[in-house]
Design an enzyme around this catalytic site. Structure first.
Site, short mmCIF file in Angstrom:
data_model
loop_
_atom_site.label_atom_id
_atom_site.label_comp_id
_atom_site.label_asym_id
_atom_site.label_seq_id
_atom_site.Cartn_x
_atom_site.Cartn_y
_atom_site.Cartn_z
N TYR A 121 0.83 -1.21 0.00
CA TYR A 121 0.00 0.00 0.00
C TYR A 121 0.86 1.26 0.00
O TYR A 121 0.64 2.20 -0.78
CB TYR A 121 -0.93 0.01 1.21
CG TYR A 121 -1.71 1.29 1.34
CD1 TYR A 121 -2.89 1.48 0.62
CD2 TYR A 121 -1.25 2.33 2.14
CE1 TYR A 121 -3.60 2.66 0.70
CE2 TYR A 121 -1.95 3.52 2.23
CZ TYR A 121 -3.12 3.68 1.51
OH TYR A 121 -3.82 4.87 1.59
N ARG A 133 -12.90 6.50 14.46
CA ARG A 133 -12.69 5.41 13.50
C ARG A 133 -11.24 4.97 13.51
O ARG A 133 -10.35 5.74 13.88
CB ARG A 133 -13.11 5.82 12.09
CG ARG A 133 -12.35 7.00 11.51
CD ARG A 133 -13.02 7.46 10.21
NE ARG A 133 -12.34 8.60 9.60
CZ ARG A 133 -11.47 8.48 8.62
NH1 ARG A 133 -11.15 7.29 8.14
NH2 ARG A 133 -10.90 9.55 8.09
N PHE A 188 14.49 19.69 -3.04
CA PHE A 188 13.18 19.07 -3.16
C PHE A 188 13.13 17.73 -2.43
O PHE A 188 12.11 17.39 -1.81
CB PHE A 188 12.87 18.88 -4.65
CG PHE A 188 11.57 18.17 -4.93
CD1 PHE A 188 10.37 18.85 -4.89
CD2 PHE A 188 11.55 16.82 -5.23
CE1 PHE A 188 9.17 18.21 -5.14
CE2 PHE A 188 10.36 16.16 -5.48
CZ PHE A 188 9.17 16.86 -5.44
N ARG A 223 1.08 11.25 12.79
CA ARG A 223 0.48 12.56 13.06
C ARG A 223 -1.04 12.52 12.99
O ARG A 223 -1.72 13.32 13.63
CB ARG A 223 1.01 13.59 12.07
CG ARG A 223 2.49 13.92 12.24
CD ARG A 223 2.87 15.11 11.42
NE ARG A 223 2.50 14.94 10.03
CZ ARG A 223 2.47 15.95 9.15
NH1 ARG A 223 2.76 17.16 9.55
NH2 ARG A 223 2.15 15.72 7.89
#
Length: 349
Positions: free
Chosen positions: A102, A159, A220, A149
């Site tokens: 995932y 949930r 970046f 977080r």
């Protein structure tokens, strides 16, 4: 920018809770084919960012005018990315393999294709865009900070986040049970084990950054990673994760951005935060021995340049001073304005 907007299309679809799965899944599976339909759009969304769905022909027009190499790179990631996300729309992860898969789809795959774009621009050597394993780790390391977080967000909504189910399910039947005072020890054990698991991407991060030549691409890539390690330090063994949305301070962000200018300074930052995490280790924690051993190996790797030496990137001193004084001025103006407002508010009362 176009790459971001195309992926933002997916994010909007996925976040829209009014989408039924019989509509959402086909859109995700076949989205890569929509890139070849100049007038494709979707007007039924209720999501706040629905403009990207309604104005997709504008994005398509810009997309079609890209060079072929970029066109095919973006089309390729859409095919892989959307297919993977559709697969995990309703899924509980009960193994590390499923968890890794995932995370690969939502973060690692994106960073891999970003690396391919930079190589296609000839800003970086071809190996940067070909090394899938290292690019995948780069994406996972800063993505995984969100898992920690967002704990309070899920708790307030009542949930359970399915993302790290195979971790926390070994400590509680429901995630919010960990917030109860009688389960505080289990919460810290779960939290610290998660962070230990995430830190395993650091060697790959160091090796990836050591290959970079372009200053802009280095920034970046490096800045999210130093933000991630600072967030891990703040969260480690920290009960505030129960009660606050974890976020590092603006001043700390500023100095991290100023310091992460080359691979040597980046290693120094990592070394510093690993030492700080080491100081917070609770030695009765079940994962403490593994964490100690791993930190010892990483600190050695981060401190010595060894084979990971990279090009020298230095921030101009005049620009550093300008940013520093701009930040001070902004802080002064912010607090002065706030104090003035409070003064007049008290005067009116």
């Amino acid at each position: 920018c176009i790459f971001y907007l195309v992926l933002f299309f997916l994010d909007t679809i996925e976040d829209d809770m009014f989408f039924f799965l019989d509509v959402k899944v086909p859109m995700l599976f076949f989205f890569h084919s929509y890139l070849y339909q100049p007038f494709f759009l979707y007007m039924e969304s209720k999501e706040k960012d629905r403009q990207v769905l309604e104005d997709f022909p504008t994005i398509f027009f810009l997309f079609r005018n890209l060079s072929k190499v970029f066109f095919f790179v973006i089309s390729d990631i859409c095919h892989n990315f959307f297919f993977g996300m559709a697969e995990f729309l309703e899924f509980f992860f009960d193994s590390q393999h499923e968890w890794d898969k995932y995370c690969h789809y939502v973060a690692g795959l994106v960073f891999f294709f970003l690396s391919r774009l930079f190589s296609a621009f000839f800003f970086e050597d071809p190996i940067v865009g070909q090394d899938f394993f290292l690019a995948n780790s780069m994406g996972l390391f800063f993505f995984l900070t969100n898992i920690i977080r967002d704990y309070l967000f899920f708790q307030l909504e009542g949930r359970d986040p399915y993302l790290d189910f195979f971790f926390w399910s070994r400590y509680a039947k429901k995630l919010f049970f960990l917030a109860k005072p009688e389960n505080i020890d289990f919460f810290f054990q779960c939290l610290n084990e998660l962070i230990f698991f995430f830190l395993h991407h650091v060697p790959d991060v160091l090796f990836f950054l050591s290959r970079l030549k372009n200053q802009s691409f280095f920034y970046f890539c490096a800045i999210p990673q130093v933000m991630a390690i600072a967030t891990f330090f703040f969260c480690y063994n920290n009960k505030q994760v129960f009660f606050f949305f974890v976020k590092i301070r603006k001043g700390q962000v500023f100095f991290l951005m100023m310091d992460a200018t080359n691979i040597f300074f980046f290693k120094a930052i990592m070394y510093q935060y690993f030492f700080l995490i080491y100081q917070k280790i609770f030695f009765l924690d079940p994962s403490s021995n593994k964490t100690l051993f791993f930190i010892a190996s990483i600190r050695a790797m981060s401190f010595f340049c060894g084979p990971m030496a990279s090009r020298h990137f230095f921030f101009p001193i005049y620009l550093s001073c300008a940013i520093f004084f701009a930040a001070l001025s902004w802080q002064y103006l912010f607090f002065f304005t706030k104090a003035t407002e409070e003064y007049f508010f008290l005067g009116e009362n």
